[in-house]
Design an enzyme around this catalytic site. Sequence first.
Site, PDB file in Angstrom:
ATOM      1  N   GLU A 296      34.536  -4.741 -12.310  1.00  0.00           N
ATOM      2  CA  GLU A 296      34.175  -3.313 -12.267  1.00  0.00           C
ATOM      3  C   GLU A 296      32.785  -3.129 -11.667  1.00  0.00           C
ATOM      4  OE1 GLU A 296      36.330  -0.908 -12.683  1.00  0.00           O
ATOM      5  OE2 GLU A 296      37.767  -2.464 -13.164  1.00  0.00           O
ATOM      6  N   TRP A 299      33.186  -3.248  -8.062  1.00  0.00           N
ATOM      7  CA  TRP A 299      33.677  -1.979  -7.496  1.00  0.00           C
ATOM      8  C   TRP A 299      32.488  -1.070  -7.167  1.00  0.00           C
ATOM      9  CZ3 TRP A 299      37.821  -0.053  -5.262  1.00  0.00           C
ATOM     10  CH2 TRP A 299      39.059  -0.636  -5.506  1.00  0.00           C
ATOM     11  N   TRP A 333      43.231  28.344 -10.105  1.00  0.00           N
ATOM     12  CA  TRP A 333      43.625  27.013 -10.592  1.00  0.00           C
ATOM     13  C   TRP A 333      42.396  26.115 -10.739  1.00  0.00           C
ATOM     14  CZ3 TRP A 333      48.595  25.595  -7.272  1.00  0.00           C
ATOM     15  CH2 TRP A 333      49.652  26.419  -7.704  1.00  0.00           C
ATOM     16  N   ASN A 362      36.753   6.540 -17.536  1.00  0.00           N
ATOM     17  CA  ASN A 362      37.233   6.228 -16.187  1.00  0.00           C
ATOM     18  C   ASN A 362      38.713   6.525 -15.987  1.00  0.00           C
ATOM     19  OD1 ASN A 362      37.003   4.978 -13.486  1.00  0.00           O
ATOM     20  ND2 ASN A 362      38.401   3.494 -14.402  1.00  0.00           N
ATOM     21  N   TRP A 380      39.567  17.525  -2.510  1.00  0.00           N
ATOM     22  CA  TRP A 380      38.850  16.576  -3.371  1.00  0.00           C
ATOM     23  C   TRP A 380      37.348  16.842  -3.369  1.00  0.00           C
ATOM     24  CZ3 TRP A 380      35.248  13.498  -0.898  1.00  0.00           C
ATOM     25  CH2 TRP A 380      35.382  13.344   0.479  1.00  0.00           C
ATOM     26  N   TRP A 403      36.593   9.635  -5.957  1.00  0.00           N
ATOM     27  CA  TRP A 403      37.355  10.820  -5.515  1.00  0.00           C
ATOM     28  C   TRP A 403      38.228  10.495  -4.312  1.00  0.00           C
ATOM     29  CZ3 TRP A 403      38.871  15.160  -7.594  1.00  0.00           C
ATOM     30  CH2 TRP A 403      38.255  15.549  -8.790  1.00  0.00           C
TER      31      TRP A 403
HETATM   32  C1  FAD Z   1      36.965  10.455  -9.671  1.00  0.00           C
HETATM   33  C2  FAD Z   1      35.948   9.433 -10.150  1.00  0.00           C
HETATM   34  C3  FAD Z   1      34.587   9.754 -10.122  1.00  0.00           C
HETATM   35  C4  FAD Z   1      33.636   8.816 -10.538  1.00  0.00           C
HETATM   36  N1  FAD Z   1      32.294   9.157 -10.500  1.00  0.00           N
HETATM   37  C5  FAD Z   1      31.371   8.235 -10.850  1.00  0.00           C
HETATM   38  C6  FAD Z   1      29.983   8.550 -10.775  1.00  0.00           C
HETATM   39  O1  FAD Z   1      29.582   9.635 -10.369  1.00  0.00           O
HETATM   40  N2  FAD Z   1      29.097   7.592 -11.182  1.00  0.00           N
HETATM   41  C7  FAD Z   1      29.502   6.372 -11.636  1.00  0.00           C
HETATM   42  O2  FAD Z   1      28.654   5.545 -11.986  1.00  0.00           O
HETATM   43  N3  FAD Z   1      30.802   6.048 -11.683  1.00  0.00           N
HETATM   44  C8  FAD Z   1      31.745   6.942 -11.321  1.00  0.00           C
HETATM   45  N4  FAD Z   1      33.071   6.610 -11.403  1.00  0.00           N
HETATM   46  C9  FAD Z   1      33.455   5.239 -11.809  1.00  0.00           C
HETATM   47  C10 FAD Z   1      33.698   5.057 -13.320  1.00  0.00           C
HETATM   48  O3  FAD Z   1      34.534   6.067 -13.805  1.00  0.00           O
HETATM   49  C11 FAD Z   1      32.403   5.060 -14.120  1.00  0.00           C
HETATM   50  O4  FAD Z   1      31.469   4.172 -13.555  1.00  0.00           O
HETATM   51  C12 FAD Z   1      32.654   4.616 -15.561  1.00  0.00           C
HETATM   52  O5  FAD Z   1      33.589   5.474 -16.175  1.00  0.00           O
HETATM   53  C13 FAD Z   1      31.348   4.647 -16.322  1.00  0.00           C
HETATM   54  O6  FAD Z   1      31.533   4.305 -17.658  1.00  0.00           O
HETATM   55  P1  FAD Z   1      31.062   2.894 -18.224  1.00  0.00           P
HETATM   56  O7  FAD Z   1      29.669   2.626 -17.793  1.00  0.00           O
HETATM   57  O8  FAD Z   1      31.349   2.897 -19.671  1.00  0.00           O
HETATM   58  O9  FAD Z   1      32.041   1.933 -17.430  1.00  0.00           O
HETATM   59  P2  FAD Z   1      32.511   0.444 -17.718  1.00  0.00           P
HETATM   60  O10 FAD Z   1      33.985   0.452 -17.735  1.00  0.00           O
HETATM   61  O11 FAD Z   1      31.802  -0.137 -18.855  1.00  0.00           O
HETATM   62  O12 FAD Z   1      32.108  -0.316 -16.373  1.00  0.00           O
HETATM   63  C14 FAD Z   1      30.832  -0.926 -16.208  1.00  0.00           C
HETATM   64  C15 FAD Z   1      30.200  -0.437 -14.946  1.00  0.00           C
HETATM   65  O13 FAD Z   1      31.010  -0.806 -13.829  1.00  0.00           O
HETATM   66  C16 FAD Z   1      30.967   0.212 -12.847  1.00  0.00           C
HETATM   67  N5  FAD Z   1      32.315   0.779 -12.689  1.00  0.00           N
HETATM   68  C17 FAD Z   1      33.299   0.824 -13.597  1.00  0.00           C
HETATM   69  N6  FAD Z   1      34.398   1.391 -13.070  1.00  0.00           N
HETATM   70  C18 FAD Z   1      34.089   1.709 -11.805  1.00  0.00           C
HETATM   71  C19 FAD Z   1      34.814   2.315 -10.743  1.00  0.00           C
HETATM   72  N7  FAD Z   1      36.086   2.697 -10.865  1.00  0.00           N
HETATM   73  N8  FAD Z   1      34.175   2.510  -9.586  1.00  0.00           N
HETATM   74  C20 FAD Z   1      32.892   2.125  -9.415  1.00  0.00           C
HETATM   75  N9  FAD Z   1      32.166   1.539 -10.378  1.00  0.00           N
HETATM   76  C21 FAD Z   1      32.759   1.341 -11.554  1.00  0.00           C
HETATM   77  C22 FAD Z   1      30.036   1.292 -13.352  1.00  0.00           C
HETATM   78  O14 FAD Z   1      28.763   1.060 -12.831  1.00  0.00           O
HETATM   79  C23 FAD Z   1      30.077   1.066 -14.862  1.00  0.00           C
HETATM   80  O15 FAD Z   1      28.924   1.506 -15.512  1.00  0.00           O
HETATM   81  C24 FAD Z   1      34.056   7.535 -10.988  1.00  0.00           C
HETATM   82  C25 FAD Z   1      35.422   7.238 -11.017  1.00  0.00           C
HETATM   83  C26 FAD Z   1      36.352   8.166 -10.611  1.00  0.00           C
HETATM   84  C27 FAD Z   1      37.807   7.818 -10.665  1.00  0.00           C
END
Ligand code: FAD
Length: 482
Positions: A296, A299, A333, A362, A380, A403
């Site tokens: 993650e 990513w 909507w 997420n 989007w 997005w």
């Molecule tokens: C439509 C959409 C919009 C998003 N907008 C953002 C945003 O503005 N800022 C943001 O930091 N993340 C964003 N994300 C990615 C992800 O949802 C968040 O990073 C995550 O939910 C943050 O929670 P966490 O730190 O507990 O994640 P954890 O699951 O604990 O993951 C650890 C870290 O890994 C990274 N990560 C995890 N999932 C993703 C992912 N799918 N894509 C990229 N990095 C990821 C993040 O840095 C996160 O803090 C988005 C995802 C989607 C689908």
Amino acid sequence: MPSYALHWFRRDLRVAGNPALAHAWKASQGRVLGFFCFDPTFLKRPDFSVNRFRFFLETLAALKEELRNLGSDLLVLDGGPEASFKTLWEELPQAPSLVTFNRDYEPFARARDEKITGLLRPLCEVWTEADHVLIEPEDVTKKDGAYQVFTPFQRKWLEAFTTEKVQTRIDAQKAGLGYLQGRISGKTQKLFSLDWERACPRLHKADQLAVYLDKVKSTVPLPPAGSLAAYRVLQDFAPKLAQYGKNRDFPSEAGTSHFSIYLKNGSLTIAQAIAGLGLKGFGKHAASGRDKFLSELIWREFYYAVLYHFPHVEHTAFQERFKDIAWENRADWFEAWKEGRTGYPLVDAGMRQLKQTGWMHNRVRMVVASFLTKDLLIDWKWGERHFMHLLLDGDLAPNNGGWQWAASTGCDAQPYFRIFNPYLQSQKFDPKGDYIRKYVPELSGLTAKQIHEPPQVRGYPSPIVDHAVMRAKALALYGEKK
Ligand SMILES: Cc1cc2nc3c(=O)[nH]c(=O)nc-3n(C[C@H](O)[C@H](O)[C@H](O)COP(=O)(O)OP(=O)(O)OC[C@H]3O[C@@H](n4cnc5c(N)ncnc54)[C@H](O)[C@@H]3O)c2cc1C
């Protein structure tokens, strides 16, 4: 006065394991002044968020206090970097011999840094370091350019991960983590030996942080700010890491790290998280949760690399063919989606979580983004902007990437014909309905079986669209662009 360094803070709001700050400290034997300036262009961006800005201000306040306790200080000026550096050079009785900062990868920031570096170079030494990502976009490329697909990017990233250069950066974080642990046990030390009051009393008095803190208020409760708070979040997550793979997709489980809010402004970095959690690379951990977590983080680095190499994604679809989809863009909507009143319980729970807390799980981000684009046929970019207004972790690269993934317009995106069914997503990832009950109290009396596709409930709207009908429309709309 002996020579000294100036460290320009931007998205690296911490002392622990801050590479450019450490360079300044070493080069000037601890004679370092911290500096931050607001950028009016940034504050006027259409995706500006008052809540995220308030959190940023509180992080700056925590950093200022930390620097003062360590014998230095942070000066916060208004007016943008060019004007602020000009003020510094006019007001300081003696100019710094070195300016340091950590590199940024967003298009706006890159242009800014190039300009400021050009202005500073004739006046003093300028030193920059990598910090915000673990492996910089230029270091994860293939022979014919940048990666557009995640899996080979990840493979190459993991190769770079084992190199001495990257492992040294991770090892260097251990001292920073030790310093943070020391702060928790109340250890104080004087690392620095120059502050703004001594260097320039007039500038010291011109500090703008208190003015901003007074003006800017949040509409949601904010988590504790600063690098010590981020370190505590890191410590809290460590025992959950082994179960991450199992729990991460279930929004009622609290199985994710919540690092994103801190990663955004650099009160925590990926290098620090990797060092703190002892992540070693794929297949090197007994628990697969660790591999999943590392993936993650990769990513995030992937989306930074995409934005860096393909800056057009900030304004338009990555895939040329999906640049001008004929979205329906119905304002009513869109309003229902924003307010969590679509009649689709999981979507509504997510949108209400976002509004009430400034964060969304997420899995639910994916569901609501898919719903906006494929069930409501709304652009989007509208959703991306709304997320940026409300998310405390709102960050251009991962938000745009997320997005464009959900809308099927990005690189390595969800194929357009694979459309989430919001009811099935709800049954699968919130099987007992606990997450829905928390954010949609109107449905709290329903059973786990009823709650995903509820019967008529007073105060809760009927579905504003029919999923099957809209799915067919979306397929046709995207299909035209094949
Ligand atoms: C439509 C959409 C919009 C998003 N907008 C953002 C945003 O503005 N800022 C943001 O930091 N993340 C964003 N994300 C990615 C992800 O949802 C968040 O990073 C995550 O939910 C943050 O929670 P966490 O730190 O507990 O994640 P954890 O699951 O604990 O993951 C650890 C870290 O890994 C990274 N990560 C995890 N999932 C993703 C992912 N799918 N894509 C990229 N990095 C990821 C993040 O840095 C996160 O803090 C988005 C995802 C989607 C689908």
